[in-house]
Write a protein that holds these residues in place. Structure first.
Motif, PDB file in Angstrom:
ATOM      1  N   TRP A   1      43.664  51.913  36.016  1.00 11.20           N
ATOM      2  CA  TRP A   1      44.220  50.569  36.111  1.00 11.20           C
ATOM      3  C   TRP A   1      44.644  50.025  34.754  1.00 11.20           C
ATOM      4  O   TRP A   1      45.740  49.483  34.604  1.00 11.20           O
ATOM      5  CB  TRP A   1      43.229  49.625  36.776  1.00 11.20           C
ATOM      6  CG  TRP A   1      43.622  48.174  36.713  1.00 11.20           C
ATOM      7  CD1 TRP A   1      42.990  47.182  36.018  1.00 11.20           C
ATOM      8  CD2 TRP A   1      44.738  47.552  37.357  1.00 11.20           C
ATOM      9  NE1 TRP A   1      43.628  45.986  36.193  1.00 11.20           N
ATOM     10  CE2 TRP A   1      44.711  46.174  37.004  1.00 11.20           C
ATOM     11  CE3 TRP A   1      45.754  48.012  38.186  1.00 11.20           C
ATOM     12  CZ2 TRP A   1      45.665  45.275  37.465  1.00 11.20           C
ATOM     13  CZ3 TRP A   1      46.709  47.105  38.642  1.00 11.20           C
ATOM     14  CH2 TRP A   1      46.655  45.758  38.276  1.00 11.20           C
TER      15      TRP A   1
ATOM     16  N   LEU B   1      47.270  39.520  36.661  1.00 12.53           N
ATOM     17  CA  LEU B   1      47.401  40.689  37.535  1.00 12.53           C
ATOM     18  C   LEU B   1      46.053  41.338  37.810  1.00 12.53           C
ATOM     19  O   LEU B   1      45.774  41.771  38.932  1.00 12.53           O
ATOM     20  CB  LEU B   1      48.350  41.711  36.892  1.00 12.53           C
ATOM     21  CG  LEU B   1      49.837  41.345  36.886  1.00 12.53           C
ATOM     22  CD1 LEU B   1      50.628  42.319  36.016  1.00 12.53           C
ATOM     23  CD2 LEU B   1      50.398  41.340  38.304  1.00 12.53           C
TER      24      LEU B   1
ATOM     25  N   ILE C   1      44.873  41.516  41.627  1.00 15.58           N
ATOM     26  CA  ILE C   1      44.966  42.834  42.268  1.00 15.58           C
ATOM     27  C   ILE C   1      43.664  43.633  42.112  1.00 15.58           C
ATOM     28  O   ILE C   1      43.031  44.022  43.098  1.00 15.58           O
ATOM     29  CB  ILE C   1      46.143  43.640  41.686  1.00 15.58           C
ATOM     30  CG1 ILE C   1      47.468  42.909  41.945  1.00 15.58           C
ATOM     31  CG2 ILE C   1      46.184  45.046  42.296  1.00 15.58           C
ATOM     32  CD1 ILE C   1      48.665  43.536  41.248  1.00 15.58           C
TER      33      ILE C   1
END
Length: 205
Positions: free
Chosen positions: A74, A97, A101
């Motif tokens: 990630w 983000l 997410i």
């Protein structure tokens, strides 16, 4: 001593980056669970007698096998994805983000993996854990992690971001360990089963 440990960590990170992050995460998740179990014990309890080594083993697997590879991937994706804007703007975009997410994703993976490692393969049980725990975990996540990730993305090099998160995870994994062993999943599943039975009986009558 700290300098020597960091030098050894950097050498291991250069040779085997993912394996080093997995081992570090496993150790720190384990330590977080030890803290959680110690805090939960009564003053008169003997740690060696009450300590749940199987539960601790689950946290090692969750930290090393599930969390570290996902975090490693990630952070790499995020660094490639966010290129536009000033350094400060890029940091804010990464935090946004990450929390929109990765936060929900990793916490959902935790709930599922911990339930499976406990031997609960019943979909109703896992759904019950999500119903009872997911938003509770996420609310605390959005208090703790935005600040931590702001520091992480602003000051920590990409190669060391998983290590920084693992250090914060000592406290966070203690919280997750507690949430993972709550009985809410069983209760929610039982309530749902009872509601289904009641609806069937009403339909028959």
């Amino acid at each position: 001593m700290v300098r020597g440990l960091m030098a050894a960590y950097n050498r291991a990170l250069t040779k085997r980056p993912l394996l080093t992050k997995m081992a570090t995460a496993a150790g720190l998740f384990s330590f977080g669970d030890v803290l959680a179990q110690k805090i939960a014990m009564a003053p008169e309890d003997k740690f060696t007698e009450k300590f749940d080594i199987v539960r601790n083993g689950r946290m090692i697997v969750v930290g090393g096998v599930m969390f570290a590879p996902l975090a490693h991937s990630w952070f790499g994706i995020l660094d490639k994805l966010v290129k536009v804007g000033s350094p400060g703007q890029q940091v804010l975009k990464k935090v946004a983000l990450d929390q929109a997410i990765f936060g929900p994703l990793i916490n959902g993976c935790f709930i599922t993996s911990f339930a499976l490692l406990e031997g609960h393969f019943d979909v109703d049980y896992i759904a019950g854990k999500f119903k009872n725990d997911f938003f509770d975990i996420l609310k605390v996540n959005w208090v703790v992690w935005p600040v931590a990730q702001l520091i992480n993305f602003r000051y920590v090099p990409l190669s060391h971001r998983v290590l920084f998160v693992n250090c914060v995870n000592v406290g966070w994994s203690a919280f997750l360990s507690y949430m993972g062993t709550r009985e809410g999943g069983k209760e929610a599943a039982a309530e749902e089963e009872h509601a289904t039975e009641k609806a069937v009986i009403e339909a028959i009558n």
